[in-house]
Each structure stands twice: as C-alpha cells, then as structure tokens.
Design a protein around this motif. Structure first.
Motif, PDB file in Angstrom:
ATOM      1  N   LYS A  48      29.798  49.978 -57.062  1.00 35.92           N
ATOM      2  CA  LYS A  48      29.259  49.680 -55.686  1.00 35.92           C
ATOM      3  C   LYS A  48      30.836  49.009 -54.986  1.00 35.92           C
ATOM      4  CE  LYS A  48      26.015  49.157 -53.347  1.00 35.92           C
ATOM      5  NZ  LYS A  48      25.295  50.223 -52.646  1.00 35.92           N
ATOM      6  N   LEU A  49      31.090  49.296 -53.673  1.00 29.51           N
ATOM      7  CA  LEU A  49      32.262  48.967 -52.993  1.00 29.51           C
ATOM      8  C   LEU A  49      31.850  47.757 -51.873  1.00 29.51           C
ATOM      9  CD1 LEU A  49      34.064  52.365 -52.595  1.00 29.51           C
ATOM     10  CD2 LEU A  49      34.520  50.756 -54.408  1.00 29.51           C
ATOM     11  N   THR A  50      32.824  47.107 -51.716  1.00 34.38           N
ATOM     12  CA  THR A  50      32.545  46.043 -50.455  1.00 34.38           C
ATOM     13  C   THR A  50      33.772  45.856 -49.878  1.00 34.38           C
ATOM     14  OG1 THR A  50      30.893  44.520 -51.816  1.00 34.38           O
ATOM     15  CG2 THR A  50      31.948  43.635 -50.034  1.00 34.38           C
ATOM     16  N   PRO A  51      33.858  46.159 -48.521  1.00 32.24           N
ATOM     17  CA  PRO A  51      35.101  46.078 -47.830  1.00 32.24           C
ATOM     18  C   PRO A  51      35.843  44.629 -48.027  1.00 32.24           C
ATOM     19  CG  PRO A  51      33.345  46.840 -46.432  1.00 32.24           C
ATOM     20  CD  PRO A  51      32.784  46.469 -47.567  1.00 32.24           C
ATOM     21  N   ASN A  52      37.228  44.862 -48.243  1.00 33.07           N
ATOM     22  CA  ASN A  52      38.023  43.579 -48.520  1.00 33.07           C
ATOM     23  C   ASN A  52      38.348  42.919 -47.189  1.00 33.07           C
ATOM     24  OD1 ASN A  52      39.479  41.916 -50.329  1.00 33.07           O
ATOM     25  ND2 ASN A  52      41.213  42.603 -49.399  1.00 33.07           N
ATOM     26  N   ASP A  53      38.969  41.859 -47.352  1.00 37.02           N
ATOM     27  CA  ASP A  53      39.175  41.112 -46.031  1.00 37.02           C
ATOM     28  C   ASP A  53      40.698  40.637 -46.073  1.00 37.02           C
ATOM     29  OD1 ASP A  53      39.453  39.749 -43.539  1.00 37.02           O
ATOM     30  OD2 ASP A  53      38.474  38.008 -43.955  1.00 37.02           O
ATOM     31  N   PRO A  54      41.463  41.298 -45.554  1.00 38.31           N
ATOM     32  CA  PRO A  54      41.670  42.329 -44.649  1.00 38.31           C
ATOM     33  C   PRO A  54      41.210  43.762 -45.309  1.00 38.31           C
ATOM     34  CG  PRO A  54      44.025  42.013 -45.195  1.00 38.31           C
ATOM     35  CD  PRO A  54      42.999  40.809 -45.692  1.00 38.31           C
ATOM     36  N   PRO A  55      40.716  44.656 -44.445  1.00 34.31           N
ATOM     37  CA  PRO A  55      39.900  45.965 -44.854  1.00 34.31           C
ATOM     38  C   PRO A  55      40.894  47.005 -45.427  1.00 34.31           C
ATOM     39  CG  PRO A  55      39.596  45.879 -43.033  1.00 34.31           C
ATOM     40  CD  PRO A  55      40.125  44.534 -42.998  1.00 34.31           C
ATOM     41  N   ALA A  56      42.173  46.967 -45.000  1.00 34.63           N
ATOM     42  CA  ALA A  56      43.057  48.079 -45.176  1.00 34.63           C
ATOM     43  C   ALA A  56      44.642  47.472 -45.079  1.00 34.63           C
ATOM     44  CB  ALA A  56      42.799  49.049 -44.166  1.00 34.63           C
ATOM     45  N   TYR A  57      45.327  48.274 -45.555  1.00 34.66           N
ATOM     46  CA  TYR A  57      46.881  48.279 -45.277  1.00 34.66           C
ATOM     47  C   TYR A  57      47.433  49.532 -44.293  1.00 34.66           C
ATOM     48  CZ  TYR A  57      51.642  49.968 -46.128  1.00 34.66           C
ATOM     49  OH  TYR A  57      52.908  50.477 -45.800  1.00 34.66           O
ATOM     50  N   GLN A  58      47.753  48.853 -43.373  1.00 33.67           N
ATOM     51  CA  GLN A  58      48.172  49.684 -42.350  1.00 33.67           C
ATOM     52  C   GLN A  58      49.820  50.284 -42.475  1.00 33.67           C
ATOM     53  OE1 GLN A  58      45.971  50.340 -39.979  1.00 33.67           O
ATOM     54  NE2 GLN A  58      47.032  52.244 -39.589  1.00 33.67           N
ATOM     55  N   ALA A  59      49.950  51.491 -42.677  1.00 37.87           N
ATOM     56  CA  ALA A  59      51.188  52.137 -43.060  1.00 37.87           C
ATOM     57  C   ALA A  59      51.811  52.418 -41.446  1.00 37.87           C
ATOM     58  CB  ALA A  59      50.770  53.443 -43.257  1.00 37.87           C
ATOM     59  N   LEU A  60      52.987  53.082 -41.396  1.00 36.12           N
ATOM     60  CA  LEU A  60      53.869  53.086 -40.335  1.00 36.12           C
ATOM     61  C   LEU A  60      53.230  54.098 -39.444  1.00 36.12           C
ATOM     62  CD1 LEU A  60      57.382  52.631 -41.378  1.00 36.12           C
ATOM     63  CD2 LEU A  60      56.126  51.015 -39.940  1.00 36.12           C
ATOM     64  N   PRO A  61      53.008  54.094 -38.036  1.00 37.93           N
ATOM     65  CA  PRO A  61      52.507  55.501 -37.407  1.00 37.93           C
ATOM     66  C   PRO A  61      53.166  56.763 -37.830  1.00 37.93           C
ATOM     67  CG  PRO A  61      52.996  53.477 -35.897  1.00 37.93           C
ATOM     68  CD  PRO A  61      53.622  53.231 -37.126  1.00 37.93           C
ATOM     69  N   LYS A  62      52.249  57.776 -37.872  1.00 37.22           N
ATOM     70  CA  LYS A  62      52.476  59.071 -38.338  1.00 37.22           C
ATOM     71  C   LYS A  62      53.072  59.335 -39.780  1.00 37.22           C
ATOM     72  CE  LYS A  62      53.144  60.765 -33.533  1.00 37.22           C
ATOM     73  NZ  LYS A  62      53.992  61.793 -32.613  1.00 37.22           N
ATOM     74  N   SER A  63      52.581  58.331 -40.520  1.00 36.81           N
ATOM     75  CA  SER A  63      53.193  58.332 -41.834  1.00 36.81           C
ATOM     76  C   SER A  63      52.343  59.288 -42.576  1.00 36.81           C
ATOM     77  CB  SER A  63      53.083  57.010 -42.478  1.00 36.81           C
ATOM     78  OG  SER A  63      54.110  56.113 -42.149  1.00 36.81           O
ATOM     79  N   GLY A  64      51.175  59.066 -42.742  1.00 35.44           N
ATOM     80  CA  GLY A  64      50.253  60.088 -43.656  1.00 35.44           C
ATOM     81  C   GLY A  64      49.955  59.909 -44.961  1.00 35.44           C
ATOM     82  N   PRO A  65      49.529  58.547 -45.232  1.00 32.04           N
ATOM     83  CA  PRO A  65      49.409  58.247 -46.803  1.00 32.04           C
ATOM     84  C   PRO A  65      48.759  59.057 -47.383  1.00 32.04           C
ATOM     85  CG  PRO A  65      48.998  56.057 -45.481  1.00 32.04           C
ATOM     86  CD  PRO A  65      49.080  57.572 -44.325  1.00 32.04           C
ATOM     87  N   ARG A  66      49.413  59.602 -48.599  1.00 30.03           N
ATOM     88  CA  ARG A  66      48.711  60.731 -49.670  1.00 30.03           C
ATOM     89  C   ARG A  66      48.323  60.357 -50.981  1.00 30.03           C
ATOM     90  NH1 ARG A  66      48.795  66.624 -49.491  1.00 30.03           N
ATOM     91  NH2 ARG A  66      48.732  67.276 -51.735  1.00 30.03           N
ATOM     92  N   SER A  67      49.397  60.271 -51.669  1.00 28.86           N
ATOM     93  CA  SER A  67      49.155  59.754 -52.971  1.00 28.86           C
ATOM     94  C   SER A  67      49.608  58.423 -53.639  1.00 28.86           C
ATOM     95  CB  SER A  67      49.954  60.697 -53.947  1.00 28.86           C
ATOM     96  OG  SER A  67      49.367  62.102 -53.732  1.00 28.86           O
ATOM     97  N   PHE A  68      49.048  57.841 -54.473  1.00 26.28           N
ATOM     98  CA  PHE A  68      49.279  56.389 -54.847  1.00 26.28           C
ATOM     99  C   PHE A  68      49.270  56.167 -56.205  1.00 26.28           C
ATOM    100  CE2 PHE A  68      47.878  52.138 -55.408  1.00 26.28           C
ATOM    101  CZ  PHE A  68      48.298  51.416 -54.118  1.00 26.28           C
ATOM    102  N   VAL A  69      50.205  55.309 -56.552  1.00 26.59           N
ATOM    103  CA  VAL A  69      50.379  55.068 -58.258  1.00 26.59           C
ATOM    104  C   VAL A  69      50.739  53.524 -58.293  1.00 26.59           C
ATOM    105  CG1 VAL A  69      52.721  55.762 -58.511  1.00 26.59           C
ATOM    106  CG2 VAL A  69      51.141  55.633 -60.395  1.00 26.59           C
ATOM    107  N   PHE A  70      50.113  52.869 -59.158  1.00 27.13           N
ATOM    108  CA  PHE A  70      50.667  51.364 -59.475  1.00 27.13           C
ATOM    109  C   PHE A  70      51.762  51.420 -60.591  1.00 27.13           C
ATOM    110  CE2 PHE A  70      46.484  49.956 -57.740  1.00 27.13           C
ATOM    111  CZ  PHE A  70      46.967  48.778 -56.990  1.00 27.13           C
ATOM    112  N   HIS A  71      52.693  50.529 -60.468  1.00 28.16           N
ATOM    113  CA  HIS A  71      53.761  50.285 -61.501  1.00 28.16           C
ATOM    114  C   HIS A  71      53.181  49.623 -62.581  1.00 28.16           C
ATOM    115  CE1 HIS A  71      57.353  48.698 -63.419  1.00 28.16           C
ATOM    116  NE2 HIS A  71      57.857  49.522 -62.803  1.00 28.16           N
ATOM    117  N   PRO A  72      53.551  49.865 -63.664  1.00 24.65           N
ATOM    118  CA  PRO A  72      53.064  49.409 -65.055  1.00 24.65           C
ATOM    119  C   PRO A  72      52.890  47.789 -65.095  1.00 24.65           C
ATOM    120  CG  PRO A  72      54.522  51.345 -65.368  1.00 24.65           C
ATOM    121  CD  PRO A  72      54.656  51.074 -64.102  1.00 24.65           C
TER     122      PRO A  72
END
Length: 388
Positions: A218-242
């Motif tokens: 199950k998922l529950t929206p966080n507060d805040p619910p999102a990170y906002q990228a710069l306009p027209k960025s288009g976030p695609r792929s994601f990875v955490f550093h070790p």
C-alpha cells in the motif's frame, strides 16, 4: 507501440536501471552468466519475446542462446532477489479488453536460457515501461507511461504476481504541450530504507513520493507529495547512490541530470546540481534515457538516445556526490534506449532500439572510461539488458 516519431520524441527507455543485477562476488562475476534481453515485438519487429545470451565476462563476449519465452513487448525486465523469477513489463495498450498493459512473471532456468510463464496480470494502466521490486522482494512497483499511472503488486509464494494493490491515476498537464499533454509515469523506485516509493512523471515534471508498506504494497502520499523538477524537464529514470543520501534523476526533455539530496526522515528531495548530458551548443532533443551507478559509487553513466547517440560518463565527487564530466562515448548504434554494467563491472552492454543491436564496451573501473571492443550483436528492437 513506441516509435521514433512518437516517443522518441517519445521513444525508445534504468536504470533505470535501478541496477538490473544485484551485487555479486568477484568469484561469481568471473563465471559465465546469462543475460536476458527485453525487446519490442510489434511494428515490423522479428523479435517474439525475451531472448537469452551466454555472457563471458573474461573476454566480454555474448553468445546467443535463442528465444527464452514468447511474450508481447517485454520492454523492461527485473529479477527476483532469489534469481529464480523474472518479471516483465509488457508495454501494450490493450489487455483483455481494457486499456491496460500487462505484467508477467516467469520462472528462470538461467543455465538453459529459458523462462516459463507463472502468471500474467493487468499492469493497471496502458504502456507499462518500468518495473522494480522493493528491497524485501515482496512487492512489485510498476510505472505505466501511456496510462499516466503507478501500480503496486504483492509477490506471492512461488513468485506469482497478485492483482494490483494500488492503481494511482494521475491528472494534469505540463508546459510542453507535445510531450506533456498528460501524465507519463516512467520509473518506480523504492527508497534505500524501503519506507518510500518514488514515481518519476515525465508529463508533470515531478517525482511523486509515497510512504510505503512493504507487507501490503500500500502507498500513502507523502507530505509534501512530490519533488518538482524544472519546467519542461521530463523526469524519466532514477537511481539512488550507494550512500543512500543522494539520488540522480535523468530529464528526457531537457537533456539533463538532477543531483538530488534525499532526506529519509521527511521523504523529500532537494536539487543540489542540474547538469547537461550533451555537448556544448547542442540544443536538439537528446532524449536522455537510462542511468546506472557502479557499486563503488564513483561513476555515473547516462545514455542519450537521439542526436549524438552516446553514453556519457560522469565522476561522482566523494564528498558532495556532485557530477563532473569524464567522457562522451558514441554508443555504436541508434537509440541506446537501455544499457547495463555486467556483474564484474568491467563491461557495459548497450541496447540499440533502432539499429537493432547490442554493443559491448570495455570499462576501466579506475577511470570509469569506456573503450570500444568492436563486438556488436544483432537483435530486433532491444529495449532492456538484464543479467541473471
């Protein structure tokens, strides 16, 4: 379903390979390994499903083993923690009469390069393009690109997938009316402590953040619910550093990578660097796709699918985790949609969707740089490389 005019500009994607293979010991990495390749099976493709290759890490060589299993548009693959089950995102727009894609589970016979279907369920939205397991292996996280939605599933005994537990459908548009006419979920990632799930949304220029219960999916929206990228960025792929404190998000529409500080207590991302992936002066769309970090956390690799068709290498600062450009290597084909480091991390294999090939590069673990090997292997519309 994806084509060079629609999704590349829309194309063809990590990463992310959020690391398609789990860490292996030096002894195991020297052994022969099986690589499974996801493909597109529609359009004029001769490919029929998931294919297997025997991988020799001593010399960096692939040997075709043939079709592992027939299945529709297995564009992204993930491996269970016990390596006995493989999951595929079937990137289709119609499934059992609904405007959904599918998720398939297969038992793995790596030695024979064969997969056997365990079960198949609706992905909860059209065009699933990415899926990953949480860190317990009890939940599967799926991003549905065309449906603009995210879904979660419980992994059942034996590896079968449950019906969708969560089916979150986003609404809204972004400033790019051609590419951001609607939400486009593109990547689903569990945080290092498994307490959160992050969903990259190319259409809304954001990364949705949810509190996560791995036992129930199950998922529950966080507060805040999102990170906002710069306009027209288009976030695609994601990875955490070790190190678990920094993450990297590729931006398909702006040819950039966001370096993000991760606050695990609050579930928030803060941008600390915004760096281009293309050569100076290049303004055309590069359609940044996959992102991979080596296990030591020293180097980050990103693919540009259009224009220069390249793999870009960045050094990661050990103190700040910011990126510094190291190398821009021609990828050896058209539309390097996906790539992966092999388990030994001495080689990189790039999947070229539109030139129908796999290309092997040698990798220097000390400098991070790539070197051409001249080894190219034909396969129609490859989209994902997964070592088993």
């Amino acid at each position: 379903m994806e084509n060079i005019t629609r999704r590349s500009l829309l194309i063809g994607l990590s990463t992310i390979a959020i690391a398609e293979s789990l860490p292996m010991t030096a002894q195991r990495s020297a052994e022969a390994t099986t690589a499974f390749i996801g493909v597109y099976t529609n359009k004029d493709s001769k490919s029929k499903g998931i294919y297997a290759y025997k991988w020799n890490a001593k010399i960096g060589e692939l040997s075709a083993m043939g079709l592992s299993v027939e299945t529709a548009n297995p564009s992204f693959l993930a491996l269970a923690h016990n390596r006995k089950v493989l999951y595929a995102a079937n990137e289709v727009d119609s499934y059992q009469g609904a405007k959904d894609g599918a998720v398939s589970a297969f038992s793995v016979d790596a030695a024979a390069g064969k997969l056997t279907l365990l079960n198949e369920v609706s992905s909860g939205g059209a065009g699933p393009c990415n899926l990953n397991l949480d860190h317990t292996g009890r939940a599967l996280l799926v991003a549905n690109y065309d449906g603009g939605s995210a879904s979660t599933f419980r992994v059942q005994a034996g590896g079968k997938v449950s019906a969708a537990v969560e089916d979150i459908r986003y609404t809204g548009t972004g400033p790019d009316k051609t590419r951001q006419e609607s939400p486009h979920a593109h990547c689903a990632t569990a945080s290092p402590d498994n307490r959160y799930v992050l969903i990259n949304d190319l259409g809304l220029d954001c990364i949705h953040v949810y509190k996560f219960n791995s036992a129930t999916a199950k998922l529950t929206p966080n507060d805040p619910p999102a990170y906002q990228a710069l306009p027209k960025s288009g976030p695609r792929s994601f990875v955490f550093h070790p190190n678990g404190r920094i993450a990297y998000s590729t931006n398909e529409l702006s040819n950039t990578v966001d370096v993000l500080a991760w606050d695990a207590s609050a579930g928030t991302l803060t941008r600390v660097q915004h760096i281009t992936t293309v050569a100076e002066g290049l303004t055309e769309l590069a359609a940044v796709a996959s992102v991979v970090i080596d296990r030591a956390g020293k180097f980050l690799y990103v693919s540009n699918r259009l224009g220069e068709n390249s793999i870009v290498v960045f050094a990661i600062d050990p103190a700040t985790s910011k990126l510094t450009f190291v190398q821009r290597m021609p990828s050896g084909g058209k539309v390097p949609r996906h790539f992966a480091l092999d388990p030994s991390e001495r080689w990189l294999i790039a999947a070229h969707q539109n030139s129908h090939s796999l290309v092997v590069f040698a990798r220097d673990p000390t400098t991070g740089k790539l070197t051409e090997t001249g080894r190219t292997y034909p396969i129609d519309y490859p989209t994902c490389v997964l070592f088993a």
